[in-house]
Design a protein around this motif. Structure first.
Motif, mmCIF file in Angstrom:
data_model
loop_
_atom_site.group_PDB
_atom_site.id
_atom_site.type_symbol
_atom_site.label_atom_id
_atom_site.label_comp_id
_atom_site.label_asym_id
_atom_site.label_seq_id
_atom_site.Cartn_x
_atom_site.Cartn_y
_atom_site.Cartn_z
ATOM 1 N N SER A 163 0.828 -1.195 0.000
ATOM 2 C CA SER A 163 0.000 0.000 0.000
ATOM 3 C C SER A 163 0.869 1.253 0.000
ATOM 4 C CB SER A 163 -0.904 -0.011 1.234
ATOM 5 O OG SER A 163 -1.725 1.128 1.255
ATOM 6 N N TRP A 211 -5.877 -1.487 -16.923
ATOM 7 C CA TRP A 211 -6.948 -0.629 -16.410
ATOM 8 C C TRP A 211 -8.247 -0.874 -17.167
ATOM 9 C CZ3 TRP A 211 -9.225 3.853 -18.890
ATOM 10 C CH2 TRP A 211 -10.112 4.555 -18.068
ATOM 11 N N THR A 214 -9.670 -4.163 -16.137
ATOM 12 C CA THR A 214 -10.279 -4.061 -14.817
ATOM 13 C C THR A 214 -11.645 -3.384 -14.889
ATOM 14 O OG1 THR A 214 -8.083 -3.912 -13.796
ATOM 15 C CG2 THR A 214 -9.942 -3.144 -12.488
ATOM 16 N N ARG A 215 -11.735 -2.318 -15.667
ATOM 17 C CA ARG A 215 -12.970 -1.536 -15.723
ATOM 18 C C ARG A 215 -14.043 -2.170 -16.586
ATOM 19 N NH1 ARG A 215 -12.701 3.908 -14.332
ATOM 20 N NH2 ARG A 215 -14.948 3.805 -14.685
ATOM 21 N N THR A 294 -6.003 3.223 -4.874
ATOM 22 C CA THR A 294 -6.665 1.925 -4.985
ATOM 23 C C THR A 294 -6.831 1.489 -6.434
ATOM 24 O OG1 THR A 294 -8.823 3.021 -4.829
ATOM 25 C CG2 THR A 294 -7.870 2.180 -2.785
ATOM 26 N N ALA A 295 -7.006 2.451 -7.352
ATOM 27 C CA ALA A 295 -7.141 2.089 -8.767
ATOM 28 C C ALA A 295 -5.840 1.477 -9.278
ATOM 29 C CB ALA A 295 -7.516 3.322 -9.597
ATOM 30 N N ARG A 297 -3.634 -0.065 -7.465
ATOM 31 C CA ARG A 297 -3.509 -1.391 -6.840
ATOM 32 C C ARG A 297 -4.303 -2.433 -7.616
ATOM 33 N NH1 ARG A 297 -7.038 -3.896 -3.949
ATOM 34 N NH2 ARG A 297 -8.202 -2.011 -3.430
ATOM 35 N N ARG A 298 -5.542 -2.096 -7.998
ATOM 36 C CA ARG A 298 -6.365 -3.064 -8.737
ATOM 37 C C ARG A 298 -5.759 -3.372 -10.104
ATOM 38 N NH1 ARG A 298 -10.692 -0.039 -6.345
ATOM 39 N NH2 ARG A 298 -10.897 1.228 -8.230
ATOM 40 N N GLU A 301 -2.983 -5.768 -9.633
ATOM 41 C CA GLU A 301 -3.546 -7.102 -9.376
ATOM 42 C C GLU A 301 -3.923 -7.778 -10.689
ATOM 43 O OE1 GLU A 301 -6.787 -6.336 -6.765
ATOM 44 O OE2 GLU A 301 -5.523 -6.196 -4.960
ATOM 45 N N THR A 302 -4.503 -7.011 -11.619
ATOM 46 C CA THR A 302 -4.860 -7.560 -12.926
ATOM 47 C C THR A 302 -3.623 -7.987 -13.694
ATOM 48 O OG1 THR A 302 -6.866 -6.204 -13.043
ATOM 49 C CG2 THR A 302 -5.994 -7.035 -15.129
ATOM 50 N N GLU A 305 -2.398 -11.210 -12.102
ATOM 51 C CA GLU A 305 -3.269 -12.350 -12.442
ATOM 52 C C GLU A 305 -3.087 -12.783 -13.885
ATOM 53 O OE1 GLU A 305 -7.050 -10.767 -11.468
ATOM 54 O OE2 GLU A 305 -6.730 -10.882 -9.303
#
Length: 313
Positions: A163, A211, A214-215, A294-295, A297-298, A301-302, A305
């Motif tokens: 973080s 991004w 994710t979206r 947080t965006a 971070r996501r 994560e993508t 993955e």
């Protein structure tokens, strides 16, 4: 004020003396600890000077020098204002063990009760300082595009994210993200296909793809494309095209001169200019947000993955 073969205590006494001479410390928004090389020092100073117009801070610039030296040595320059604008600045040149134990040197120099941001253009792994820089910071700003292997550096960020991490390559696409998000106002059909024409070695292109995935829930295809840019701080993205479930299409294309065209079925073309921002402008944008992103971070994560799926994990 230049100090040769000095100590942390003498550096702080010199800073206190300079602050007294100019009438005391102004309200500081944060501490900025920058790791750089002598070759990059001028670029970092220029960016820091620009960002300090918005964010008065104490800048501690660490320059590892002779890493093979057996004796620890610190040479320092201490300034208030001058060429670095409203920043209080301590420039450290570190030899031997002094470079290897950066946190023990920097911690006593930090202004109290304000956040600590660490920032580096180079890859700290080569100096063994990645954990040192992470250990005392509330926020950490990297620049993956400057690494020897930019995409690999971005993937390492994804694997080791904590973080507060962020990247200038993410900041580079904030205008693109805003334009695309606004273009989807009123779009009712789901997206079936996304094609990004970009330099696939550009971390900003990889972040854009993650991004959008994710979206919108669709993994974009990156078509490797030579992109003409008028600034290295522009993302190497030529266009992003969408095909909707109803057959409609939408495309955002950026031309070499910065003219950006939004083509959307049934609507007139919309044009605006996306020119490259300076490193100082990008740094200033990052420093406006001390809370964890947080965006970002996501998106990491993508990326992690998707890398695992490709590796069959």
């Amino acid at each position: 004020m230049h100090l040769k073969d000095t100590t942390t205590g003498d550096i702080m006494k010199s800073l206190a003396k300079l602050l007294h001479e100019v009438g005391g410390a102004s309200g500081l928004a944060l501490n900025l600890v920058a790791l750089t090389t002598e070759d990059e020092r001028e670029e970092v100073e220029k960016a820091a000077s620009f960002a300090a117009q918005e964010h008065p801070y104490r800048l501690i610039m660490a320059i590892p020098r002779d890493l093979e030296a057996t004796e620890a040595r610190i040479d320092a320059e201490v300034t208030v204002g001058e060429r670095l604008g409203s920043a209080e600045a301590i420039i450290l040149r570190l030899d031997g063990p002094a470079a290897a134990h950066l946190s023990s040197i920097v911690l006593p120099m930090l202004a109290s009760d304000v956040p600590v941001v660490t920032w580096w253009l180079l890859d700290p792994v080569r100096y063994g300082l990645e954990q040192e820089l992470r250990s005392f910071a509330d926020r950490r700003i990297t620049y993956s595009a400057r690494a020897n292997d930019p995409v690999q550096s971005l993937h390492r960020r994804a694997e080791t994210y904590v973080s507060g991490d962020t990247d200038i390559c993410w900041t580079r696409i904030s205008l693109w993200r805003s334009l695309i998000a606004s273009a989807f106002d009123g779009v009712t059909h789901a997206v079936e296909k996304i094609t990004i024409k970009a330099d696939d070695d550009d971390p900003s292109a990889q972040l854009m793809a993650a991004w959008l995935h994710t979206r919108l829930g669709v993994a974009p295809e990156i078509v490797d494309t030579t992109v003409v840019r008028n600034s290295e701080h522009l993302p190497a993205i030529a266009s992003v095209a969408f095909t909707m479930a109803g057959g409609e299409t939408m495309e955002v294309e950026r031309k070499a001169d910065g003219t950006t065209v939004l083509r959307q079925a049934g609507l007139p073309k919309r044009r605006q200019t996306l020119q490259g921002r300076t490193l100082g402008q990008l740094l200033a944008e990052e420093l406006r947000h001390i809370d964890p992103d947080t965006a970002y971070r996501r998106v990491l994560e993508t990326i992690r993955e998707n890398a695992g799926e490709r590796a069959g994990v």
